[in-house]
Design a protein around this motif. Sequence first.
Motif, PDB file in Angstrom:
ATOM      1  N   PHE A 659     -65.800  42.302 -22.253  1.00 23.64           N
ATOM      2  CA  PHE A 659     -65.166  43.488 -21.560  1.00 23.64           C
ATOM      3  C   PHE A 659     -64.994  44.469 -22.934  1.00 23.64           C
ATOM      4  O   PHE A 659     -64.659  44.154 -23.985  1.00 23.64           O
ATOM      5  CB  PHE A 659     -63.828  43.213 -21.152  1.00 23.64           C
ATOM      6  CG  PHE A 659     -64.007  42.052 -20.002  1.00 23.64           C
ATOM      7  CD1 PHE A 659     -65.000  41.618 -19.465  1.00 23.64           C
ATOM      8  CD2 PHE A 659     -62.605  41.307 -19.901  1.00 23.64           C
ATOM      9  CE1 PHE A 659     -65.037  40.665 -18.541  1.00 23.64           C
ATOM     10  CE2 PHE A 659     -62.864  40.219 -19.070  1.00 23.64           C
ATOM     11  CZ  PHE A 659     -64.001  39.900 -18.314  1.00 23.64           C
ATOM     12  N   HIS A 660     -65.283  45.902 -22.402  1.00 22.69           N
ATOM     13  CA  HIS A 660     -65.220  47.012 -23.347  1.00 22.69           C
ATOM     14  C   HIS A 660     -64.298  47.893 -23.068  1.00 22.69           C
ATOM     15  O   HIS A 660     -64.173  48.400 -21.935  1.00 22.69           O
ATOM     16  CB  HIS A 660     -66.536  47.470 -23.613  1.00 22.69           C
ATOM     17  CG  HIS A 660     -67.519  46.603 -24.088  1.00 22.69           C
ATOM     18  ND1 HIS A 660     -68.312  45.860 -23.159  1.00 22.69           N
ATOM     19  CD2 HIS A 660     -68.143  46.436 -25.325  1.00 22.69           C
ATOM     20  CE1 HIS A 660     -69.288  44.980 -23.776  1.00 22.69           C
ATOM     21  NE2 HIS A 660     -69.210  45.413 -25.142  1.00 22.69           N
ATOM     22  N   HIS A 661     -63.670  48.670 -23.991  1.00 26.63           N
ATOM     23  CA  HIS A 661     -62.572  49.376 -24.103  1.00 26.63           C
ATOM     24  C   HIS A 661     -63.441  50.897 -23.864  1.00 26.63           C
ATOM     25  O   HIS A 661     -64.884  50.928 -23.957  1.00 26.63           O
ATOM     26  CB  HIS A 661     -61.719  49.849 -25.215  1.00 26.63           C
ATOM     27  CG  HIS A 661     -60.598  48.651 -25.466  1.00 26.63           C
ATOM     28  ND1 HIS A 661     -59.780  48.760 -24.207  1.00 26.63           N
ATOM     29  CD2 HIS A 661     -60.284  48.098 -26.192  1.00 26.63           C
ATOM     30  CE1 HIS A 661     -58.764  47.709 -24.618  1.00 26.63           C
ATOM     31  NE2 HIS A 661     -59.118  47.228 -25.764  1.00 26.63           N
ATOM     32  N   PHE A 662     -62.759  51.946 -23.515  1.00 23.60           N
ATOM     33  CA  PHE A 662     -63.495  53.270 -23.347  1.00 23.60           C
ATOM     34  C   PHE A 662     -64.085  53.559 -24.891  1.00 23.60           C
ATOM     35  O   PHE A 662     -63.046  53.412 -25.884  1.00 23.60           O
ATOM     36  CB  PHE A 662     -62.621  54.289 -22.931  1.00 23.60           C
ATOM     37  CG  PHE A 662     -62.920  55.600 -23.140  1.00 23.60           C
ATOM     38  CD1 PHE A 662     -63.935  56.108 -21.999  1.00 23.60           C
ATOM     39  CD2 PHE A 662     -62.716  56.704 -24.175  1.00 23.60           C
ATOM     40  CE1 PHE A 662     -64.440  57.581 -22.167  1.00 23.60           C
ATOM     41  CE2 PHE A 662     -63.275  57.871 -24.123  1.00 23.60           C
ATOM     42  CZ  PHE A 662     -64.220  58.154 -23.062  1.00 23.60           C
ATOM     43  N   GLY A 663     -64.981  53.968 -25.081  1.00 27.56           N
ATOM     44  CA  GLY A 663     -65.763  54.247 -26.329  1.00 27.56           C
ATOM     45  C   GLY A 663     -66.814  53.038 -26.616  1.00 27.56           C
ATOM     46  O   GLY A 663     -67.394  53.237 -27.859  1.00 27.56           O
ATOM     47  N   GLY A 664     -66.604  51.873 -26.118  1.00 33.59           N
ATOM     48  CA  GLY A 664     -67.544  50.823 -26.484  1.00 33.59           C
ATOM     49  C   GLY A 664     -66.979  49.653 -26.979  1.00 33.59           C
ATOM     50  O   GLY A 664     -67.895  48.931 -27.465  1.00 33.59           O
ATOM     51  N   LYS A 665     -66.036  49.568 -27.634  1.00 34.23           N
ATOM     52  CA  LYS A 665     -65.203  48.383 -28.308  1.00 34.23           C
ATOM     53  C   LYS A 665     -64.824  47.416 -27.502  1.00 34.23           C
ATOM     54  O   LYS A 665     -64.311  47.438 -26.688  1.00 34.23           O
ATOM     55  CB  LYS A 665     -64.292  49.129 -29.397  1.00 34.23           C
ATOM     56  CG  LYS A 665     -63.913  47.947 -30.347  1.00 34.23           C
ATOM     57  CD  LYS A 665     -62.569  48.436 -31.182  1.00 34.23           C
ATOM     58  CE  LYS A 665     -62.116  47.379 -31.909  1.00 34.23           C
ATOM     59  NZ  LYS A 665     -61.184  47.789 -33.052  1.00 34.23           N
ATOM     60  N   ALA A 666     -65.687  46.258 -27.764  1.00 34.14           N
ATOM     61  CA  ALA A 666     -65.180  45.050 -27.210  1.00 34.14           C
ATOM     62  C   ALA A 666     -64.042  44.448 -27.356  1.00 34.14           C
ATOM     63  O   ALA A 666     -63.431  44.529 -28.661  1.00 34.14           O
ATOM     64  CB  ALA A 666     -66.131  43.844 -27.505  1.00 34.14           C
ATOM     65  N   TYR A 667     -62.990  44.107 -26.377  1.00 31.19           N
ATOM     66  CA  TYR A 667     -61.959  43.692 -26.628  1.00 31.19           C
ATOM     67  C   TYR A 667     -61.564  42.286 -25.969  1.00 31.19           C
ATOM     68  O   TYR A 667     -60.591  41.500 -26.124  1.00 31.19           O
ATOM     69  CB  TYR A 667     -60.898  44.665 -25.705  1.00 31.19           C
ATOM     70  CG  TYR A 667     -60.697  44.386 -24.424  1.00 31.19           C
ATOM     71  CD1 TYR A 667     -59.935  43.968 -23.639  1.00 31.19           C
ATOM     72  CD2 TYR A 667     -61.389  45.495 -23.866  1.00 31.19           C
ATOM     73  CE1 TYR A 667     -59.852  43.708 -22.316  1.00 31.19           C
ATOM     74  CE2 TYR A 667     -61.464  45.493 -22.398  1.00 31.19           C
ATOM     75  CZ  TYR A 667     -60.849  44.713 -21.578  1.00 31.19           C
ATOM     76  OH  TYR A 667     -60.673  44.661 -20.389  1.00 31.19           O
ATOM     77  N   TYR A 668     -62.384  41.844 -25.236  1.00 28.62           N
ATOM     78  CA  TYR A 668     -62.488  40.474 -24.702  1.00 28.62           C
ATOM     79  C   TYR A 668     -63.699  39.676 -24.770  1.00 28.62           C
ATOM     80  O   TYR A 668     -64.921  40.352 -24.385  1.00 28.62           O
ATOM     81  CB  TYR A 668     -61.943  40.578 -23.241  1.00 28.62           C
ATOM     82  CG  TYR A 668     -61.624  39.189 -22.449  1.00 28.62           C
ATOM     83  CD1 TYR A 668     -60.448  38.651 -22.688  1.00 28.62           C
ATOM     84  CD2 TYR A 668     -62.680  38.630 -21.834  1.00 28.62           C
ATOM     85  CE1 TYR A 668     -60.325  37.501 -21.861  1.00 28.62           C
ATOM     86  CE2 TYR A 668     -62.639  37.396 -21.015  1.00 28.62           C
ATOM     87  CZ  TYR A 668     -61.389  36.850 -21.050  1.00 28.62           C
ATOM     88  OH  TYR A 668     -61.131  35.390 -20.376  1.00 28.62           O
TER      89      TYR A 668
END
Length: 872
Positions: A659-668
């Motif tokens: 799963f990715h945050h806004f901006g493309g960074k994966a957080y899960y």
Amino acid sequence: MIVPEMPGLGQRERFENVEHIYEKRLLSRYVYLAVVSWVVLIYCVWFCNGHLPTQWTKADTKSDPEHFIEEYAAFNLKQLTELGPKIFGTYANDVLAVEFLKREISYLATRSSSTNKIEYDVQRASGCYYLSFQPHGFVNCYEGVVNIIVRLTSYISTGSALLVNCHFDSVPGSPGSSDDSLNCAVMLEVIRVLSQSHLPLRNDVIFLFNGAEETPLQGSHAFITQHQWAKAVKAFINLEACGAGGREILFQAAQNNPWLLKMYAASVPHPHGLVVAEDVFQSGFVPSDTDFRIFRDFGKIPGLDFAHSSNGYVYHTKFDNLDYISNGTIQHTGDNLLALIKKIGSSESLRDLDRYSGGRMVYFDVLGFFMILYQEDIGFYFNIVTVIVSFCFQWKILRYIEPGISYLGSLKLLLVSCKVTVFGWILGALWMLATSKILNVYDLSMSWFSHPYLVFTLYYCPFIFSSMFVYVWYQSSAMQRFKALDRAQLYTGGVQVIFCLILLCGTIFGIRSSFVLMLLILFPCLANIGLMAFEKMDCFTHWVTTYFVASSVSVSYVFYLTLLTFSLFIPITGRMGPAASPELFIGCLSIILCALSTSVVVPMIALVKKPKEFLAQVGGLYLLTMVTLMNTSLGFPYSGDPTNPAPQRILVHHTQQRFHHFGGKAYYDDSGYWITHLDHHNPGVLKEIIPELQNARNVGPLCEEVLFCGLPVPSTRLLAQSMHSLWVPAREPVLHFSSTVRLLEENWISDERLLMKFRVIGPSRMELFISPNSHVKLTEWNYNFPIPNGKPLWNSRSTYFIHYATGDTRSDFNLTLWFQVKPKNDETTVDIAVIGHYMNHDYSKGFKAFLKKFPDWAHTTAINSMYASFKF
């Protein structure tokens, strides 16, 4: 006759009691004789349903060179089956199967006569369209679909063409012998016979060997919307399967082209089709669809839809191989297809369809011997006349049984005779509900799945008992003043009146399957009218004999319908989903079919010499079954017996979640086995066999955070099932590349209008879920069809689905979306989830070990998948 002494009775009363005793004894003998006769009748119906024609061999070509030869078709079927699972986008399907078909067709072309010439084409196509599946439609995109198309043309050709379609691809894990290589092998043999025939066909015949039906329905769309020969097609024949072997059934027909049904009825040697199957299929009870929909909706052409439905347990499983195709199946299909093609290919109808168009038809076969068909509007008037005649006769028989009775008294008597039947049905329905509840509570649901005969003892017996009990109770009270024959006529008349009311409602609402009730009313009514005309209504032996014989004509068809219904729907309960109630479903089917088949005779069974003993026998059989299920292994629903499989169907996706945050960074980032049971048991006894399942967790916690719980759902039809699935933590799967979505362009066209372009990258099979934010509306996209309704909702937001399949190992396509944003703000515009299904079967060691732990009665469809969610 010696009249026994009866204290307290006069001479007349003694003779009346003797007459009643004599009638009751005689009635008992007739009823038991009728029961035995109906058992024999059921066997005859069963035999006719399973009867298949004698196979023709190569040696028979000398006696009839233009006859369909099963041995030739069986050899081709063997070649296709031995290729294993043929999934669109794999080497087995797109290369090996295509090369085999090309080789066989080229060989047939060299041996064709000068009368009917062969030409063929290999189509490779790409496209997109909206597929309005139930319950949720989706955008269906494909690239590199391979179709093999054969055209048979004679020197007298009119240019119009008949299309015949099969598909040679299969689902993952299944060799696809019945679904649908069998029909492709049949088509090859039909091509051989027609191409070597010296009888020219007036119309062309186009044979479509469809390479992408299971993806779903992409190969047919590619042909009918893009191929140059599609413009000549005026009608089609679609060949499918939802089982293995047996007789192919006609279960869908063009609505306004009765000429197709008439040609089928007039030409095929082994007819098998009924409008009941069409009504059921189009109602949505069957969780499947066919290329019939594509040709009808996108080609705007009429057609016929056939399928093999026997032994649905093996459908879409590893068991769909040659072992389960009974001898004679291919011959049956080939004989019918060849005769039908010759009939349509030589007709004038294809040149002027408007001339032969008309309304819907009521159609059904009589045990496979011949077809009965008539226009729906004719059936409307026939049903109404049957209802009126039956009502009038039942009213007259009331006056006949009790002369001088007032009209109000006749009405009360009629209501009493109907009330007894209705109360019995209600009591039977309540007992059915109680039985289904008990079986669910004691975890004995679907015990009939691998033992279909249990349906009779679990649901038929209680319903018959309930109906009989009410009759016996009224026999000792309200109807005591009538002799046995009069009561039998009153009770059976009440059944007829109820059937008339139901038939009237079904006719008014345009339910063509109502003809079954018409048959149940018509024959007994005609028999009674004849008896009354010859003044034989008072003759016990004449009435009982005539009534049973007349009822047997219509009830035999209900037996036939019952056999077809349960052979279709019992296996289907294995893929109805975890939320469904198979016990309630089969229970409802049982009481409907039991009411139709037994209500005409149950009133007389209740009047036998010792009805309570019969009640005890029926009730005891039910209780014995329940006790046996609770204390033995008979209640286990599945079977892994290779000779008679009844497997549990389970989807196992070795999945990576990201799963990715806004901006493309994966957080899960997580991985595990996503397990979906396609039936009611989830996971059932498997927890005791597979230790990993004891650590499984429900998928609920992620459902509000990411689109559809972060699950790699392969079809919108599985959205409901996915809510009942399990997640087992595991190491990540073997994925040689990721599935991802990249934002290429974001452009504000105006203050409220935003354009966004994306690039989607992944494996050969992909799903894309799109959900605009609550203040955002999707207004346009780069597809040439309107945006659908955005159902189902996720977090009160609209969702849209795109399915993508390609013949290459990787997918890479662009997506352009236009949004209306009110008001413009800094929140995210849209959530997008991409799901990649990797069809290369490159499983990890851990996944292989996990799959081996499943028992032989479980069929697993195993796929490596990736779910990735993004916010833009």
